[in-house]
Scaffold this active site. Sequence first.
Site, mmCIF file in Angstrom:
data_model
loop_
_atom_site.group_PDB
_atom_site.id
_atom_site.type_symbol
_atom_site.label_atom_id
_atom_site.label_comp_id
_atom_site.label_asym_id
_atom_site.label_seq_id
_atom_site.Cartn_x
_atom_site.Cartn_y
_atom_site.Cartn_z
ATOM 1 N N ARG A 49 8.787 -14.582 -24.628
ATOM 2 C CA ARG A 49 7.831 -15.691 -24.480
ATOM 3 C C ARG A 49 7.828 -16.568 -25.722
ATOM 4 N NH1 ARG A 49 2.508 -12.743 -23.855
ATOM 5 N NH2 ARG A 49 1.598 -14.807 -23.962
ATOM 6 N N SER B 186 -0.647 -9.176 -21.689
ATOM 7 C CA SER B 186 -0.081 -8.697 -22.953
ATOM 8 C C SER B 186 -1.133 -7.926 -23.754
ATOM 9 C CB SER B 186 0.433 -9.915 -23.738
ATOM 10 O OG SER B 186 0.739 -9.568 -25.045
#
Length: 435
Positions: free
Chosen positions: A168, A183
């Site tokens: 990411r 996350s």
Amino acid sequence: MHATDIIAKKRDGDELSREEIEFFVQGYAQGQIPDYQAASWLMAVFLRGMTDRETLDLTMAMAHSGDMLDLDDVAPITVDKHSTGGVGDKVSLIVVPLVAACGMPVAKMTGRGLGFTGGTVDKLESIPGFRTDLNDAEFRAQIAEIGVVLTGQSADLAPADRKLYALRDVTGTINSIPLIVSSIMSKKIAAGADGIVLDVKVGHGAFMKTLEDAEKLAEAMVRLGTEAGRRVVALISDMNQPLGWAVGNALEVKEAISTLHEGGPADLREHCLVVASEMLVLSGKAVDTSDALTLALETLSSGAAWQKFKELVEAQGGDVRTIEEPERLPQAKLIEPVPAPRSGYLAELNAVEVGQAVVELGGGREKKEDPIDHSVGVVVHYKVGDLVQKNTPLFTVHASDEEKLAAARERVLAAHTFSDRPVQRLPIFYKRVAE
Ligand code: URA
């Protein structure tokens, strides 16, 4: 199942099933799905979003990609806290021993700093000898023995997140609510705490720049944590200016030590007491926040929180003399107070610029593998709303050489803006979010 079909389904805005999400996360974590497909899928999620159900399935798939800690045998109830990251955020150094000293075990895994935000592991490592790499057996033994542990995140905790987060970071897909929620919450859920207090930062120095976005993130994390069977509260707190005065690893440890002795900056102290109170209520140690605040205040002023911090440092191999006599902590070669260029009310103190100045001094890292200098940093002397007199020290730079000192001086000076008219102080917290 094929990765391409799952990517295309999300690209077209359709809802993925739990099986599809698990297939994708496991496939990527185990190396069967390559980076280019995962990158494409992340972008599809970024653009199309996820439903609450998909986000929960993604979170649980990521949590189950590694060890799921169960601490029931060593501590029947544990609480944890997590901050979405900021500048001068040394709250864990104070709150973790404070809550543990109130009799509630705190088993916390924490991270390193990246970019302009600091990390608790780096701060702790400015204490000579302090170990942040405890293994599972040491982690359990310590929580059973002294009721507190503060260590780096183990490699086996949510490994899918580690891989996805790195991807990411280089594909423009960090700032997505379902991806941030999964996350953070996958790691918190895998780490085993029953109660979790989330400190969601908002402002220039945070992922979430607006209160509206911070609320969305906080609400999504609270909903998800609750659905996953944990007790979760989120506090939305300010990150336009640094928290407290000190930014830089050893300097922040020193500030945490004075806060544990009832000194320290007022904003930091209040921030810590509120976070600690929420942790005490979540864990059932106090009936409400006012009861919890009384307990936290007593524990701070009796010196019990400080004693617990010493126990923690000793248990993890740190040199206790350096925290008893903080002048023994790493000290920068050059220490220079910088005078205020004018009088006026402080209108802005840009947290990102201060954080970035500390990175350039060597106190933070741009890349994960960069080494850091624990001694350097910046101590600000005023907060937004304060009246500043020309030529009084505005901030102090702690540097290792003249060139870096000069660059930090310019950058931090430019991070301060003044007004001739009174300026409203920034709040510490904006909102509390609970189910
Ligand atoms: N912190 C995390 O651990 N993950 C994110 O995605 C953002 C902040």
